[in-house]
Write an enzyme that holds these catalytic residues in place. Structure first.
Site, PDB file in Angstrom:
ATOM      1  CE  LYS A  16       2.311  15.866 -31.706  1.00 55.40           C
ATOM      2  NZ  LYS A  16       2.673  15.832 -29.585  1.00 55.40           N
TER       3      LYS A  16
ATOM      4  CG  ASP B 108       5.135  16.846 -30.252  1.00 55.63           C
ATOM      5  OD1 ASP B 108       5.734  16.864 -28.865  1.00 55.63           O
ATOM      6  OD2 ASP B 108       6.377  16.560 -30.999  1.00 55.63           O
TER       7      ASP B 108
END
Ligand code: NDP
Length: 448
Positions: free
Chosen positions: A129, A169
């Site tokens: 991430k 995201d």
């Protein structure tokens, strides 16, 4: 919940000491470790191989400066992150979050969750991430582009189609992925599937935009079906009005539900007639406006300032699709009081541990994020396959595969929960099923 196993208690203590101040990361690790207790008791080989000690430590964490020039000619500096969390079952894979709240603890919690989520899809993807504390809100296209180019100027040396494949995201949608892809291509002199969520004209997959929201509804449909319920005729509250929320609202409506609410970080709208999704798409995707603008053309609808009030709207099913820890104990108790029978998570870790306790105690069907929102990364995995094969599949083909993957995820969560004596606890099922695949791979690959 309370751990009894002393090995796990000590492990968690170490995690807390080593990651001071990173409350979201500690929260995510605690939840997983607590549900793995029965697995660890059955599998001493995982303890011997130090699987858990390795799993609570990211493989690599990269932090870098992102300088860019704003429209007034001033130099701005943000902080960029990429946490390459675990590569036991495939290249690192996970999105990039652009939001002022971003710091290392958030990226690590998201990376940790991603490892289990990606495992649940059964596709060959490890977890990672990244992101930045950059706030895209109110920035011009030029500013967004210059930020994305600067961000990629450092990130490109750490990623690659067989090494680490970022995606979108919060705050990172098609526009940002496009600018980042362009800069990667220029720097690496390679046209490869290094990012997912790309535009359809340059290697993106059909149905990627819809995937997380649709997948959430496919998973939720399975969970409801297994418990004698359905979306048909139900009232649904959805938080957020971004990528996940919009397509969850669309699919839930198609499945016969009435979605009465959506929100953003300023407030929420309530439309008792059912949300006009096309209008929301126009406002949020095209005009990039705030959700309160909805009531201008729908005077029957009501806009309320503030976020948490959304959970006081009576509903059968709640789909939190905004951000972490948006449902606390008090909100969960109101949901129960109002007769809500299912909470399924589009956002990552939207329920606090206390809220989850309320769901489980009151028999609310609870679809945890790792399982319920895995549709986005699943279709990202399918985008990687299409890029490698230099092919593109039809919308229907991708959507069918997405549906099959979400059905499979529900089945494996259900089966793992049953096998470990926690029938109906899909959170435990998701953690266990996701863990087992990664743990077997880590053990087989030796101490690396
Ligand atoms: P978007 O940026 O498209 O939308 C985010 C939405 O949530 C916006 O409505 C935003 O409001 C709201 N929001 C964000 N931060 C906060 C906050 N701190 N408080 C209240 N509301 C907030 O993001 P996505 O829809 O892509 O992501 C939403 C969630 O889903 C995140 O948790 C993400 O990690 C998760 N997720 C996303 C996937 C994807 O494929 N996109 C895949 C799996 C999970 P505002 O505009 O006011 O900021």
């Amino acid at each position: 919940m309370g751990l009894k196993n002393s090995y796990l208690i000590n492990l968690l203590e170490t995690v807390k000491k080593r990651n001071r101040g990173e409350s979201e990361f500690i929260q995510a690790v605690t939840e997983v470790i607590e549900t793995l207790e029965p697995v660890i008791e059955r599998r001493p080989d995982f303890v011997k191989a130090g699987v858990l000690e390795r799993l609570v430590e990211p493989e690599r964490q990269i932090i870098f400066r992102v300088p860019w020039v704003d429209d007034n000619g001033n130099v701005q500096v943000n902080r960029g992150f990429r946490v390459q969390y675990n590569s036991a079952i495939g290249p690192y894979k996970g999105g990039l979050r652009l939001h002022p709240s971003v710091y290392l603890g958030i990226i690590k919690f998201l990376g940790f969750e991603q490892v289990f989520k990606n495992s649940l899809t059964t596709l060959p993807m490890g977890g990672g991430k990244g992101g930045s504390d950059f706030d895209p809100k109110g920035k011009s296209d030029g500013e967004i582009m210059r930020f994305c180019q600067s961000f990629m100027t450092e990130l490109y040396r750490h990623i690659g189609p067989d090494c680490d494949v970022p995606a979108g995201d919060i705050g990172t949608g098609a526009r940002e992925i496009g600018y980042m892809f362009g800069q990667y291509k220029r720097l690496a002199n390679e046209f490869t599937g290094v990012l997912t969520g790309k535009g359809i004209a340059f290697g993106g997959s059909l149905a990627r935009t819809e995937a997380t929201g649709y997948g959430l509804c496919y998973f939720t449909r399975e969970m409801l079906k297994a418990n004698g319920k359905s979306f048909e005729g139900s009232t649904v509250v959805i938080s957020g009005s971004g990528n996940v929320a919009i397509y969850a609202a669309q699919k839930a409506t198609e499945m016969g539900a009435k979605v009465v609410s959506l929100s953003d970080s300023n407030g929420y709208i309530y439309d008792s007639n059912g949300i006009d999704i096309e209008l929301v798409k126009q406002l949020k995707e095209v005009e990039r406006k705030r959700i309160k603008e909805y009531v201008i053309t729908h005077p029957d609808a009501v806009y309320t300032e503030g976020c948490s009030g959304i959970w006081t709207i009576p509903c059968d099913i709640a789909l939190p699709c905004a951000t972490q820890n948006e449902i606390d104990r008090a909100s969960a108790e109101i949901l129960v009081k109002n007769g809500c029978f299912a909470v399924s998570e589009g956002a990552n870790m939207p329920s606090t541990p206390e809220a989850i306790e309320v769901y489980l105690k009151n028999g609310i069907l609870y679809g945890p994020a790792k399982a319920a929102n895995a549709g986005g990364v699943a279709v990202s995995g399918l985008e990687m396959s299409q890029n490698s094969a230099r092919l593109s599949w039809t919308f229907q083909e991708v959507d069918n595969r997405l549906n099959d993957i979400m059905v499979g995820i529900f089945k494996s969560c259900d089966a793992a929960a049953k096998e470990y004596g926690m029938e109906g606890n899909y959170m435990a099922g998701a953690n266990i099923a996701g863990f087992l695949r990664v743990a077997e791979a880590m053990k087989a690959q030796g101490c690396v």
